[in-house]
Structures are given as C-alpha cells and as structure tokens.
Design an enzyme around this catalytic site. Structure first.
Site, PDB file in Angstrom:
ATOM      1  N   CYS A   2       0.820  -1.207   0.000  1.00 27.15           N
ATOM      2  CA  CYS A   2       0.000   0.000   0.000  1.00 27.15           C
ATOM      3  C   CYS A   2       0.859   1.264   0.000  1.00 27.15           C
ATOM      4  O   CYS A   2       1.968   1.273   0.526  1.00 27.15           O
ATOM      5  CB  CYS A   2      -0.870   0.034   1.245  1.00 27.15           C
ATOM      6  SG  CYS A   2      -1.824  -1.450   1.469  1.00 27.15           S
ATOM      7  N   ARG A  27       4.977  -0.476  -6.073  1.00 26.81           N
ATOM      8  CA  ARG A  27       4.943  -1.254  -4.838  1.00 26.81           C
ATOM      9  C   ARG A  27       3.875  -2.335  -4.887  1.00 26.81           C
ATOM     10  O   ARG A  27       3.872  -3.232  -4.053  1.00 26.81           O
ATOM     11  CB  ARG A  27       4.674  -0.321  -3.648  1.00 26.81           C
ATOM     12  CG  ARG A  27       5.793   0.699  -3.455  1.00 26.81           C
ATOM     13  CD  ARG A  27       5.386   1.730  -2.431  1.00 26.81           C
ATOM     14  NE  ARG A  27       5.196   1.131  -1.123  1.00 26.81           N
ATOM     15  CZ  ARG A  27       6.138   1.041  -0.201  1.00 26.81           C
ATOM     16  NH1 ARG A  27       7.327   1.512  -0.447  1.00 26.81           N
ATOM     17  NH2 ARG A  27       5.880   0.497   0.953  1.00 26.81           N
ATOM     18  N   TRP A  75      -3.200  -2.660  -1.354  1.00 24.89           N
ATOM     19  CA  TRP A  75      -2.905  -4.051  -1.702  1.00 24.89           C
ATOM     20  C   TRP A  75      -3.690  -4.873  -0.689  1.00 24.89           C
ATOM     21  O   TRP A  75      -3.395  -4.850   0.505  1.00 24.89           O
ATOM     22  CB  TRP A  75      -1.403  -4.301  -1.583  1.00 24.89           C
ATOM     23  CG  TRP A  75      -0.925  -5.559  -2.201  1.00 24.89           C
ATOM     24  CD1 TRP A  75      -0.666  -5.777  -3.521  1.00 24.89           C
ATOM     25  CD2 TRP A  75      -0.598  -6.782  -1.522  1.00 24.89           C
ATOM     26  NE1 TRP A  75      -0.213  -7.052  -3.709  1.00 24.89           N
ATOM     27  CE2 TRP A  75      -0.159  -7.697  -2.511  1.00 24.89           C
ATOM     28  CE3 TRP A  75      -0.626  -7.217  -0.198  1.00 24.89           C
ATOM     29  CZ2 TRP A  75       0.239  -8.988  -2.217  1.00 24.89           C
ATOM     30  CZ3 TRP A  75      -0.234  -8.497   0.094  1.00 24.89           C
ATOM     31  CH2 TRP A  75       0.194  -9.381  -0.894  1.00 24.89           C
ATOM     32  N   ASN A 101      -1.640   2.329   5.902  1.00 22.52           N
ATOM     33  CA  ASN A 101      -0.783   1.190   5.528  1.00 22.52           C
ATOM     34  C   ASN A 101      -0.534   0.392   6.797  1.00 22.52           C
ATOM     35  O   ASN A 101      -0.252   0.978   7.843  1.00 22.52           O
ATOM     36  CB  ASN A 101       0.584   1.672   5.030  1.00 22.52           C
ATOM     37  CG  ASN A 101       0.511   2.323   3.662  1.00 22.52           C
ATOM     38  OD1 ASN A 101      -0.543   2.348   3.041  1.00 22.52           O
ATOM     39  ND2 ASN A 101       1.643   2.839   3.211  1.00 22.52           N
ATOM     40  N   GLY A 102      -0.600  -0.922   6.703  1.00 20.01           N
ATOM     41  CA  GLY A 102      -0.299  -1.743   7.879  1.00 20.01           C
ATOM     42  C   GLY A 102      -1.469  -2.636   8.240  1.00 20.01           C
ATOM     43  O   GLY A 102      -2.389  -2.832   7.444  1.00 20.01           O
ATOM     44  N   GLU A 484      18.084 -17.891  -7.655  1.00 17.46           N
ATOM     45  CA  GLU A 484      17.661 -16.536  -7.999  1.00 17.46           C
ATOM     46  C   GLU A 484      17.180 -16.479  -9.456  1.00 17.46           C
ATOM     47  O   GLU A 484      16.178 -15.827  -9.760  1.00 17.46           O
ATOM     48  CB  GLU A 484      18.835 -15.568  -7.755  1.00 17.46           C
ATOM     49  CG  GLU A 484      18.653 -14.152  -8.256  1.00 17.46           C
ATOM     50  CD  GLU A 484      17.463 -13.408  -7.642  1.00 17.46           C
ATOM     51  OE1 GLU A 484      16.836 -13.917  -6.705  1.00 17.46           O
ATOM     52  OE2 GLU A 484      17.165 -12.311  -8.152  1.00 17.46           O
ATOM     53  N   LYS A 488      13.455 -15.401 -10.569  1.00 17.59           N
ATOM     54  CA  LYS A 488      13.213 -14.242 -11.446  1.00 17.59           C
ATOM     55  C   LYS A 488      12.309 -14.637 -12.599  1.00 17.59           C
ATOM     56  O   LYS A 488      11.395 -13.920 -12.963  1.00 17.59           O
ATOM     57  CB  LYS A 488      14.572 -13.736 -11.949  1.00 17.59           C
ATOM     58  CG  LYS A 488      14.624 -12.300 -12.258  1.00 17.59           C
ATOM     59  CD  LYS A 488      15.162 -11.441 -11.131  1.00 17.59           C
ATOM     60  CE  LYS A 488      14.346 -11.472  -9.891  1.00 17.59           C
ATOM     61  NZ  LYS A 488      14.905 -10.797  -8.779  1.00 17.59           N
ATOM     62  N   GLU A 491       8.719 -15.111 -11.377  1.00 13.66           N
ATOM     63  CA  GLU A 491       7.947 -13.931 -10.986  1.00 13.66           C
ATOM     64  C   GLU A 491       7.652 -12.982 -12.130  1.00 13.66           C
ATOM     65  O   GLU A 491       6.594 -12.371 -12.153  1.00 13.66           O
ATOM     66  CB  GLU A 491       8.571 -13.202  -9.795  1.00 13.66           C
ATOM     67  CG  GLU A 491       9.883 -12.544 -10.063  1.00 13.66           C
ATOM     68  CD  GLU A 491      10.464 -11.844  -8.854  1.00 13.66           C
ATOM     69  OE1 GLU A 491       9.712 -11.301  -8.046  1.00 13.66           O
ATOM     70  OE2 GLU A 491      11.693 -11.848  -8.732  1.00 13.66           O
ATOM     71  N   HIS A 507      19.477 -37.758  -7.898  1.00 11.29           N
ATOM     72  CA  HIS A 507      18.779 -38.323  -6.733  1.00 11.29           C
ATOM     73  C   HIS A 507      17.270 -38.161  -6.841  1.00 11.29           C
ATOM     74  O   HIS A 507      16.571 -38.285  -5.843  1.00 11.29           O
ATOM     75  CB  HIS A 507      19.302 -37.674  -5.451  1.00 11.29           C
ATOM     76  CG  HIS A 507      20.755 -37.949  -5.212  1.00 11.29           C
ATOM     77  ND1 HIS A 507      21.246 -39.202  -4.926  1.00 11.29           N
ATOM     78  CD2 HIS A 507      21.834 -37.134  -5.284  1.00 11.29           C
ATOM     79  CE1 HIS A 507      22.563 -39.144  -4.801  1.00 11.29           C
ATOM     80  NE2 HIS A 507      22.947 -37.894  -5.019  1.00 11.29           N
ATOM     81  N   LYS A 604       6.096  -4.747  -4.079  1.00 14.68           N
ATOM     82  CA  LYS A 604       7.521  -4.462  -3.938  1.00 14.68           C
ATOM     83  C   LYS A 604       8.000  -4.660  -2.500  1.00 14.68           C
ATOM     84  O   LYS A 604       8.993  -5.310  -2.270  1.00 14.68           O
ATOM     85  CB  LYS A 604       7.810  -3.030  -4.407  1.00 14.68           C
ATOM     86  CG  LYS A 604       9.275  -2.636  -4.326  1.00 14.68           C
ATOM     87  CD  LYS A 604      10.121  -3.435  -5.307  1.00 14.68           C
ATOM     88  CE  LYS A 604      11.591  -3.090  -5.263  1.00 14.68           C
ATOM     89  NZ  LYS A 604      12.407  -4.129  -5.910  1.00 14.68           N
TER      90      LYS A 604
HETATM   91  C1  F6R Z   1      12.211 -10.816  -5.959  1.00 12.68           C
HETATM   92  C2  F6R Z   1      12.046  -9.870  -4.901  1.00 12.68           C
HETATM   93  C3  F6R Z   1      11.609 -10.368  -3.560  1.00 12.68           C
HETATM   94  C4  F6R Z   1      12.343  -9.576  -2.459  1.00 12.68           C
HETATM   95  C5  F6R Z   1      11.797  -9.971  -1.076  1.00 12.68           C
HETATM   96  C6  F6R Z   1      12.519  -9.236   0.026  1.00 12.68           C
HETATM   97  O1  F6R Z   1      12.657 -10.231  -7.132  1.00 12.68           O
HETATM   98  O2  F6R Z   1      12.247  -8.714  -5.095  1.00 12.68           O
HETATM   99  O3  F6R Z   1      11.811 -11.729  -3.407  1.00 12.68           O
HETATM  100  O4  F6R Z   1      13.699  -9.855  -2.550  1.00 12.68           O
HETATM  101  O5  F6R Z   1      10.431  -9.680  -1.002  1.00 12.68           O
HETATM  102  O6  F6R Z   1      12.423  -7.847  -0.130  1.00 12.68           O
HETATM  103  P1  F6R Z   1      13.397  -6.872   0.610  1.00 12.68           P
HETATM  104  O7  F6R Z   1      14.756  -7.060   0.026  1.00 12.68           O
HETATM  105  O8  F6R Z   1      12.843  -5.508   0.346  1.00 12.68           O
HETATM  106  O9  F6R Z   1      13.376  -7.244   2.062  1.00 12.68           O
END
Ligand code: F6R
Length: 609
Positions: A2, A27, A75, A101-102, A484, A488, A491, A507, A604
């Site tokens: 949010c 976000r 959100w 927010n929260g 990773e 990527k 997502e 295995h 985000k």
């Molecule tokens: C993936 C991604 C998420 C963040 C995770 C932690 O591309 O961005 O997996 O890495 O939500 O976020 P932060 O680093 O802000 O704690």
C-alpha cells in the site's frame, strides 16, 4: 504494498496526489482512492476505484478539486480488492477520512466496542475501524490531534496513517507505528508520503516520522508529538535522490533500466570503501571493533526471497574468504522456530526495502534475545536499518521494478566487501585481499560487457519462453544463483522453474529430464567444472535441452546455447553469472507479454506477514 500520498497547501492537491500515487504504483496495489476537504462541515469528497490509478483518474468527478488531499493505493489484506474496501475510509460522522498502511491486530475487539456504540461498518477493512475510533474520540476531544492520539492509544498493530478532518480544512494529520511516513517541506505547502519517491519531484527537504509519533501538517509547517502528547523536535534532512530515478528515462520497463544501472550501482557500493594500504575494505557503519569482529564464531544471514538468495551468496563469500562458518536462512521461517541465539554469532539481516515484515520481525526477535544484528540494506533510514546495531548500506539507488535486480547484485558486492574485511582481520593474506579487491573494481566493466550480449540472451529467452517448465541448476556457490534465476523467471515471466543443486539431479529430478524440460545451467570453470560437465552429459543423454551460463572453456557441444560470461575471481563468479539470468527473465517476460514491472499478485515491499 500500500502507498500513501498527501498534500496541504494553496494548490489543487488532486493532481499532485495522483501523480505521487503513480510513483508508488511499483509497490503493488489493486485499488486506489483519494479524499479532498472542500471546506466546512460535510466538505469531504471521496473517490475510489478497484484497479489501476488510471481507472481512478478516468472516472474522477470534475468537482473533486482542492486541498488538503490524501490518496492511497491498496494491496488487499483484510477484504477483497473492490471500491468499498479501497481507502480512504470515512468515520460514522462523515468528518474524518483516513488512509492506512499496515495491519490492525486488535480489529475484532475494536469492532465489538464500535458495535456497543451502535456503529456499523460498511467495508471488510481494519482501516475503517480506526476511522470510527477517531470519530468516537472526537466526541470527547475538540482538538483533532488529541482525538487521533486517543484513538490510536486503543489500536494494536502497525500503521502509517494520513487523516483529513472536514472541520479543519487547513491540515493533514499523520501517524506512524511500524509503517513509514515521510513529511516533505515545500514553500507554504507540505507533502506526506509513505515513500519519499512519491514526493521527491516537489521537495527533497524531508522529515522521517519515528514509531509512536504523530504530526500535524499545515501549509506553513508542522508540529510533531508522541502519542502521549509530548512535543518532539524534528530536524529536516536533504534526501540525496533524483526524481529521474523514478522515471523510465526512455526504457520500456524499470526492470530493464535497473539491470542496466548495475555497473554504476556496483561502483557506488564500492566507492570510498577500499583501503589499499592494508589490502582490505573499510566499513564504517558496522560499529564493531576489530577485537569484536575477531570474536565472531559464526555468521547467520536472514532475508526473504531474492534477499535470502543474495544472503546465500554472502554466506559462501564469508566462509571462503574469512573462513568463518556462515549460513543463510529465510527470515520468514526463522522467527517461528524459536531460534537458539548464538552468543558468539553475528546476525545479518538483508533487505532492499528495509521494510519487509518477516525480516523486521526476525530482527526484533533477535534483538529482544540480545543478539548482535547488522543490516545489509538499500533504503537508508528504513525500519530494518534503524532496528539493528549497524551495517552496510548498498547504495543501489531506488529500485522501482517489483523484481529486484541491482539490489541483489549490490548486496552480493557488500557481502564480498564484508568477507574481505572479516578475512583481513583473520587469516586472509594481503595478496588474497588485493586479488579480490582488484576483481571487485573490475566488475562494473565486466557487467557492462555482459549487458552488451543482450541480443544473444534475448534470443535464448525467446527459445525458453516456448516451454512451460524449466530447471535451473548450479553447484555450491552457483546454486544460489540458480535459485535466484529460477525465482526471477517465475515472478516476471510466470514460467514454472525449479532450482536444483546440479549433483542432486540424479537423486530424483533427473526423472523429469526430457526434450520438453529445458535446463539452465550455471557452470563456472572452477574446481567443480569437471563434475558439472558430467551432469550436463547426463542431461544431454536424456535429450534435455541445455542453456549454459558459462566461461569460454565450456565445450560448445555440451549445450544447445551458451552465454559466455567474463572471468573474475572464482569467489565472485556468481555475481557475474547472475546478470545474464536477469536479462533472460526480462526478455522471456517480454516475449510472453507480461506486466514486467508489476507482476501479478506481487508487491515491492511486503510489509505484512
Ligand atoms: C524478488 C524480490 C523479492 C524480495 C523480497 C525481500 O525479485 O524482489 O523476493 O527480494 O520480497 O524484499 P526486501 O529485500 O525488500 O526485504
């Protein structure tokens, strides 16, 4: 997640707030809304819409103009994303509109109390309950600040709040507990936002609210106090941010822009931190004396998602360069297993945003139990940065795309520097310190060279995008990169991908290998190269198509496609090998027409559990 934006001043706040909300779109959100005080009692005007800000904007009534103005991107947590649940919410008297927010943890108790007063709710949100609490408190307090304070004393949970009052059309009231609120100081006007990126176009002079603080913003200034009415003196600071950081700058997507910014981001992370004289790295923010650093017997790294995987890269770096046992773990799991605190351990929390609720809660649990916690953080002054004992800012600059790219790379660089620092006060030789430092300095140019291979990577991404599944493999220090890479592509391209340690294939998962299961293999020419090649032979023998991310020595016949990555020191190979995987995910997502910067269902900063 949010977002909050607000304005008080002489201009029409609606376009300012809408533009600010657009800056927070990255976000993640699923509905948006705005409230304006038109003056006098009953002067509140509201407009809310499910969907994007452009939906809100296109349906905006002409009469919606003026200031003070508050807006929100939501959100959904409590209740579905729809027009009713969207913020702002108005109290039963129609006087206060609030955005939040929260999460309010004692929502059921508040609801009972409101029911006892005969107050019915119209939405499924916890935010509406706070609006009513403020309305109730205003029956006993003439001053709206006093009413907000009284209401918030009854609230348990986390909040960043902005409130407008129809009876006081000259002010916005804001409050913070666990969810960021920043005030922006203008010329006879004031701004508020949950993220400075929303207001940096208007002002760079800002004030960060601390937890438990509440502020009243009027065009000519602001006053701050605690929930028990003690005045707080705040000093404004100039933020070192450029509005252009939040613009696409000619790129089609923020993800591509941010992947391309990595050479400069890495330079920034290293800048001013190399100590040539002692073949080491200076990290002023650790707040630990050499004897304290020498006493560390183990390093425990915590983070979520990509931050967790960058922590895994960090654990390998620390173990190999400093020879201190190091492990990484998902912060979201850590806090729930009643962890035994290691008295000689150093704990490190990794977070780009510095706001991730799971990571923050793990840090709070650790600090409560007396552990020493450092942060590796991008967002300066963020909640996680403030709740630990020191750390390293990665200085990657604002990351707008939901999927992390430059923050992952810069976090790995920060860990490499920490590993050299810890190593050089132990047994890492000056020659080895120099070897890694020289290699770190060369990384920006090498990343730039990989970015030049974009056409070839784009072609490989187009090929990969035809499949429904993919496997990503790597070994030891290459495995976090495989994880990773798989994350990527999941997502941003919505392509199902699994990461495995290459040697684990036989295995079990080898059963999946067939012409329809492409394998993306991270294969550095290091001490495990021969073993990796055997794995590639096993995959080929089962007609599994292979895309190798490798050094130039990998025989071309071992893979259908090979992206050749420049050499660096073996410890740093994962950092370079990850760059083609970022471009691979980006171009696969583009080929599949995905919403690259705002992948479905994702936000985000994950500020809720
Ligand atoms: C993936 C991604 C998420 C963040 C995770 C932690 O591309 O961005 O997996 O890495 O939500 O976020 P932060 O680093 O802000 O704690």
């Amino acid at each position: 997640m949010c977002g909050i934006v607000g304005y008080v001043g002489t201009r029409d706040g609606v376009p300012i707030v809408l533009e600010g909300l657009q800056r927070l779109e990255y976000r993640g959100y699923d509905s948006a809304g705005i409230a304006v005080v038109g003056g006098g009692k009953g002067g509140l005007k509201l407009h809310k819409a499910k969907g994007r800000i452009r939906d809100l904007q296109s349906s905006l009534p002409k009469r919606l103009k003026g200031a003070p103005t508050i807006g929100h991107t939501r959100w959904a947590t409590h209740g579905a994303p729809n027009d009713v649940n969207a913020h702002p919410h108005v109290d039963f008297s129609g006087r206060f509109a609030i955005v939040h927010n929260g999460i309010i943890e004692n929502a059921p108790q508040i609801k009972e109390r409101l029911a006892a007063e005969g107050i019915e709710t119209t939405s499924e949100t916890d935010t509406e309950l706070v609006a009513h609490l403020i309305g109730l408190a205003a029956r006993e307090h003439d001053d709206p600040m006093a009413a907000v304070r009284a209401a918030l004393r009854r609230v348990e949970g986390a909040y960043g709040l902005a409130i407008v009052d129809a009876e006081h059309p000259d002010r916005v009231i804001v409050a913070r507990l666990g969810s960021p609120i920043v005030l922006g100081l203008g010329d006879r006007e004031m701004y508020v936002a949950s993220d400075v990126g929303a207001i940096v176009r208007h002002t760079k002079q800002v004030v960060h609210l601390e937890d438990g603080e509440i502020a009243q913003l009027e065009p000519d200034g602001f006053t701050t106090q605690t929930l028990d009415a003690r005045p707080v003196q705040k000093v404004s600071e100039l933020v070192d941010l450029d509005a252009a950081d939040y613009d696409l700058g000619g790129y089609e997507h923020f993800l591509r822009k941010e992947i391309g910014e990595q050479p400069e981001a890495v330079e920034r992370c290293i800048s001013g931190r190399i100590d040539e004289r002692f073949s080491t790295v200076k990290l002023g923010g650790l707040n630990l004396e050499p004897h304290e650093l020498r006493a560390i017997k183990r390093v425990h790294i915590l983070g979520c998602g990509s931050a967790y995987y960058s922590g895994e890269v960090g654990a390998h770096l620390i173990e190999s360069l400093a020879r201190i046992p190091a492990t990484a773990e998902a912060a979201s799991e850590y806090r729930y297993r009643n962890p035994v605190i290691d008295p000689n351990g150093l704990y490190i929390a990794v977070s780009q945003s510095g706001e991730t609720a799971d990571t923050l809660a793990a840090v709070e649990e650790l600090t409560r139990k007396g552990a020493r916690v450092l942060g590796v953080i991008n967002q300066v002054g963020s909640a996680i940065a403030r709740s630990n004992n020191g750390g390293i800012y990665i200085h990657a600059g604002p990351e707008v795309s939901v999927a992390s790219s430059k923050s992952f790379t810069s976090t790995c660089i920060a860990f490499a520097m920490l590993a050299v620092h810890l190593g050089r006060i132990r047994d890492l030789s000056p020659a080895d310190g120099d070897r890694v430092i020289t290699a770190l300095r060369e990384l920006p140019a090498k990343i730039a060279a990989i970015l030049e291979q974009e056409d070839q990577i784009e072609e490989a991404a187009g090929w990969l995008a035809q499949f429904e599944n993919a496997m990503f493999i790597g070994r030891v220090r290459g495995y976090p990169i495989a994880r990773e890479g798989a994350q990527k592509i999941k997502e941003v391209a919505y392509l199902h991908a699994e990461a495995y340690q290459a040697a684990e294939l036989k295995h079990g998962p080898l059963a999946l290998i067939c012409p329809e299961m492409p394998v993306v293999a991270v294969v550095a020419d290091d001490e495990l190269a021969e073993k990796q090649r055997s794995t590639l032979h096993e995959i080929k023998a089962r007609q599994g198509p292979i895309l190798a991310i490798a050094h130039e020595t990998l025989p071309t016949e071992l893979a259908e496609r090979t992206i050749v990555v420049p050499r660096t020191e073996p410890e740093l190979d994962p950092i370079l090998m990850n760059i083609p995987l970022q471009l691979l995910a980006y171009h696969a997502a583009r080929a599949l027409g995905r919403d690259i910067d705002k992948p479905r269902n994702l936000a985000k900063s994950v500020t809720v559990e």
